[in-house]
Write a protein that holds these residues in place. Structure first.
Motif, PDB file in Angstrom:
ATOM      1  N   GLY A   1       0.809  -1.224   0.000  1.00 13.94           N
ATOM      2  CA  GLY A   1       0.000   0.000   0.000  1.00 13.94           C
ATOM      3  C   GLY A   1       0.838   1.268   0.000  1.00 13.94           C
ATOM      4  N   GLY A   2       1.880   1.330   0.867  1.00 13.65           N
ATOM      5  CA  GLY A   2       2.719   2.523   0.925  1.00 13.65           C
ATOM      6  C   GLY A   2       3.450   2.771  -0.373  1.00 13.65           C
ATOM      7  N   ARG A   3       3.907   1.729  -1.051  1.00 12.20           N
ATOM      8  CA  ARG A   3       4.615   1.878  -2.308  1.00 12.20           C
ATOM      9  C   ARG A   3       3.677   2.370  -3.403  1.00 12.20           C
ATOM     10  NH1 ARG A   3       8.577  -3.479  -2.490  1.00 12.20           N
ATOM     11  NH2 ARG A   3       9.518  -3.146  -0.412  1.00 12.20           N
ATOM     12  N   TYR A   4       2.445   1.880  -3.384  1.00  8.29           N
ATOM     13  CA  TYR A   4       1.492   2.340  -4.389  1.00  8.29           C
ATOM     14  C   TYR A   4       1.165   3.817  -4.158  1.00  8.29           C
ATOM     15  CZ  TYR A   4      -2.580   2.559  -7.423  1.00  8.29           C
ATOM     16  OH  TYR A   4      -3.464   2.906  -8.413  1.00  8.29           O
ATOM     17  N   ALA A   5       1.052   4.228  -2.867  1.00  8.44           N
ATOM     18  CA  ALA A   5       0.808   5.646  -2.562  1.00  8.44           C
ATOM     19  C   ALA A   5       1.964   6.511  -3.056  1.00  8.44           C
ATOM     20  CB  ALA A   5       0.601   5.830  -1.067  1.00  8.44           C
ATOM     21  N   ALA A   6       3.213   6.048  -2.879  1.00  7.37           N
ATOM     22  CA  ALA A   6       4.374   6.801  -3.367  1.00  7.37           C
ATOM     23  C   ALA A   6       4.358   6.913  -4.883  1.00  7.37           C
ATOM     24  CB  ALA A   6       5.660   6.131  -2.898  1.00  7.37           C
ATOM     25  N   LEU A   7       3.908   5.820  -5.574  1.00  2.83           N
ATOM     26  CA  LEU A   7       3.829   5.847  -7.036  1.00  2.83           C
ATOM     27  C   LEU A   7       2.809   6.873  -7.502  1.00  2.83           C
ATOM     28  CD1 LEU A   7       4.598   4.640  -9.797  1.00  2.83           C
ATOM     29  CD2 LEU A   7       2.822   2.904  -9.428  1.00  2.83           C
ATOM     30  N   VAL A   8       1.641   6.919  -6.835  1.00  4.97           N
ATOM     31  CA  VAL A   8       0.614   7.889  -7.210  1.00  4.97           C
ATOM     32  C   VAL A   8       1.105   9.314  -6.926  1.00  4.97           C
ATOM     33  CG1 VAL A   8      -1.720   8.686  -6.710  1.00  4.97           C
ATOM     34  CG2 VAL A   8      -1.242   6.235  -6.849  1.00  4.97           C
ATOM     35  N   ARG A   9       1.843   9.499  -5.806  1.00  3.47           N
ATOM     36  CA  ARG A   9       2.377  10.831  -5.475  1.00  3.47           C
ATOM     37  C   ARG A   9       3.327  11.323  -6.563  1.00  3.47           C
ATOM     38  NH1 ARG A   9       4.808   9.590  -1.190  1.00  3.47           N
ATOM     39  NH2 ARG A   9       3.159  10.089   0.334  1.00  3.47           N
ATOM     40  N   GLU A  10       4.214  10.457  -7.048  1.00  2.00           N
ATOM     41  CA  GLU A  10       5.168  10.856  -8.077  1.00  2.00           C
ATOM     42  C   GLU A  10       4.459  11.204  -9.375  1.00  2.00           C
ATOM     43  OE1 GLU A  10       8.306  11.500  -7.626  1.00  2.00           O
ATOM     44  OE2 GLU A  10       8.030  10.972  -5.510  1.00  2.00           O
ATOM     45  N   ARG A  11       3.394  10.471  -9.701  1.00  2.00           N
ATOM     46  CA  ARG A  11       2.665  10.786 -10.924  1.00  2.00           C
ATOM     47  C   ARG A  11       1.912  12.106 -10.759  1.00  2.00           C
ATOM     48  NH1 ARG A  11      -0.815   6.076 -13.397  1.00  2.00           N
ATOM     49  NH2 ARG A  11      -0.852   7.694 -15.029  1.00  2.00           N
ATOM     50  N   ALA A  12       1.380  12.335  -9.530  1.00  2.00           N
ATOM     51  CA  ALA A  12       0.652  13.594  -9.280  1.00  2.00           C
ATOM     52  C   ALA A  12       1.588  14.802  -9.344  1.00  2.00           C
ATOM     53  CB  ALA A  12      -0.044  13.528  -7.926  1.00  2.00           C
ATOM     54  N   ARG A  13       2.859  14.644  -8.890  1.00  2.00           N
ATOM     55  CA  ARG A  13       3.824  15.725  -8.980  1.00  2.00           C
ATOM     56  C   ARG A  13       3.966  16.186 -10.434  1.00  2.00           C
ATOM     57  NH1 ARG A  13       7.892  16.587  -4.963  1.00  2.00           N
ATOM     58  NH2 ARG A  13       7.669  15.260  -3.124  1.00  2.00           N
ATOM     59  N   ALA A  14       4.068  15.216 -11.346  1.00  2.00           N
ATOM     60  CA  ALA A  14       4.261  15.573 -12.744  1.00  2.00           C
ATOM     61  C   ALA A  14       2.987  16.121 -13.383  1.00  2.00           C
ATOM     62  CB  ALA A  14       4.744  14.343 -13.513  1.00  2.00           C
ATOM     63  N   ILE A  15       1.835  15.567 -12.973  1.00  2.00           N
ATOM     64  CA  ILE A  15       0.586  15.972 -13.608  1.00  2.00           C
ATOM     65  C   ILE A  15       0.146  17.363 -13.143  1.00  2.00           C
ATOM     66  CG2 ILE A  15      -1.860  15.409 -13.816  1.00  2.00           C
ATOM     67  CD1 ILE A  15      -1.093  12.454 -13.656  1.00  2.00           C
ATOM     68  N   PHE A  16       0.218  17.596 -11.815  1.00  2.00           N
ATOM     69  CA  PHE A  16      -0.341  18.833 -11.245  1.00  2.00           C
ATOM     70  C   PHE A  16       0.723  19.918 -11.010  1.00  2.00           C
ATOM     71  CE2 PHE A  16      -3.107  15.367  -9.635  1.00  2.00           C
ATOM     72  CZ  PHE A  16      -4.199  15.651 -10.431  1.00  2.00           C
ATOM     73  N   GLY A  17       1.938  19.720 -11.460  1.00  2.00           N
ATOM     74  CA  GLY A  17       2.948  20.765 -11.376  1.00  2.00           C
ATOM     75  C   GLY A  17       3.415  21.075  -9.977  1.00  2.00           C
TER      76      GLY A  17
END
Length: 404
Positions: free
Chosen positions: A333-349
């Motif tokens: 779960g924690g690794r999946y949350a980190a993956l979503v965070r990294e994608r959100a960094r790129a998507i939402f600036g």
């Protein structure tokens, strides 16, 4: 050359054609069924071939002739091979080989029912030259047939030349019973016997045990095969059976159990007779359907899959399978949350210099009802597969909502 070699190998592998295999299966099934049937009914076919004095014997001292004669004249004869058959209201004709045969159970079951006991007379041995024939060695000792009903019914057996003088039936007996007496004539006397057919000296040839429906035929030649070869003797034999048979009887039964030819119902034979025959047929139909399903292919054949597939998808599937077999899905779960965070960094600036906590607070300020930090915390705390899956789905929905 490769195609030729492959075709040659295919032909070499097809040693047995489908038709040949089908024929082998059919022959095997029929052979197995035939062996079962023969195992169940072979004793019935073999019985009576020992040239004894019983209703299955075609020897001179046997009684198969009177059975066939009764069948031809509509008297419905049958052969009793088991003690259960004694429980009938029809006349039962018993022909024991010797007076020493135990008839106590037979007499107990036949109490007050029409029963004809034919006393033995001749000592015979099977003819080695002709199957089913006998050689007469002489008369049995008089004490042998006299012991048939002892000690309940005392009898004395006598033999004397008859000179073929006619027998003397009682007035209410059929006149056809006044046939020429056998040579020599075997007769009985006894205080418990009532004469129905006598010789010229008053000795009993056919008698009735007083107070019962049990009849004693002293001389078996009146019913035996060699005795009824003459027309008058055959007619007298049939009339004698009718005379002692019960009123309203449906037929006449000839017992062979006292001759050692009785058999119980084997389990194998029961499978081919009602009421178990229906179950046997149902099992055979079920087996036939199973065999048909095994032989006939439904739909196209599926090609055999590779043990290790090609591509990134196969690598991901194999990795997921390893994690699943190890039981470690709950810790992702924690690794999946980190993956979503990294994608959100790129998507939402998200500014690149922010730490993970600052990035989470930045993402929480995005419009929408759910907060990223709370969803990431739920995914990190998940320690069970179901909890991790629910948190991952929540993060996936959050991402979809923010990118619309």
């Amino acid at each position: 050359m490769s195609e030729v070699a492959i075709g040659a190998r295919a032909r070499a592998d097809s040693v047995f054609a489908p038709l040949t295999v089908a024929l082998l299966l059919v022959i095997g099934v029929l052979g197995f069924a035939g062996s079962l049937l023969l195992g169940a009914y072979a004793p019935d076919f073999a019985s009576g071939r020992n040239a004894g004095a019983h209703a299955l014997s075609h020897a001179a001292t046997g009684y198969a002739g009177i059975v066939e004669l009764a069948r031809a004249t509509g008297r419905n004869p049958r052969i009793l091979r088991a003690e259960e058959g004694w429980d009938t209201e029809d006349l039962v004709v018993a022909t024991p080989d010797h007076g020493t045969v135990d008839v106590s159970t037979f007499m107990e079951m036949r109490r007050n029912r029409a029963t004809l006991i034919v006393l033995p007379k001749w000592a015979s041995v099977a003819d080695d030259a002709v199957e089913g024939w006998v050689d007469v060695a002489g008369l049995l000792a008089a004490a042998d047939p006299a012991a048939m009903l002892a000690p309940a019914t005392e009898m004395t057996v006598t033999r004397r030349p008859s000179r073929a003088r006619p027998l003397r039936p009682v007035a209410w007996a059929p006149k056809t019973l006044a046939v020429a007496a056998p040579r020599p004539l075997q007769a009985v006397t006894g205080p418990a016997l009532t004469p129905l057919v006598s010789d010229d000296a008053g000795r009993i040839v056919l008698g009735q045990v007083s107070g019962t429906n049990t009849y004693i035929l002293a001389d078996p030649d009146l019913l035996a095969n060699h005795g009824i070869r003459r027309l008058d003797r055959a007619r007298a034999a049939l009339d004698l059976i009718d005379f002692v048979n019960a009123t309203g009887a449906q037929g006449v039964a000839f017992d062979v159990t006292l001759n050692g030819l009785g058999r119980g119902r084997s389990p194998l034979k029961l499978a081919f007779e009602p009421p178990f025959l229906a179950m046997t047929l149902a099992i055979l139909v079920a087996l036939a359907l199973v065999g048909w399903q095994a032989l006939v292919r439904f739909g196209a054949a599926h090609p055999r899959a590779r043990a290790i597939a090609f591509g990134k998808a196969a690598l991901v599937d194999n990795s997921a399978m390893i994690v699943r077999k190890a039981g470690r899905e709950g810790g992702l779960g924690g690794r999946y949350a980190a993956l979503v965070r990294e994608r959100a960094r790129a998507i939402f600036g998200v500014p690149p210099g922010l730490s993970d906590d600052d990035a989470d607070r930045y993402l929480d300020r995005l419009r929408g009802g759910s907060r990223f930090s709370a969803l990431a915390a739920d995914a990190t705390r998940a320690d069970h597969r179901d909890d991790m899956l629910a948190a991952a789905r929540a993060l996936h929905r959050w991402q979809q909502e923010k990118t619309r």
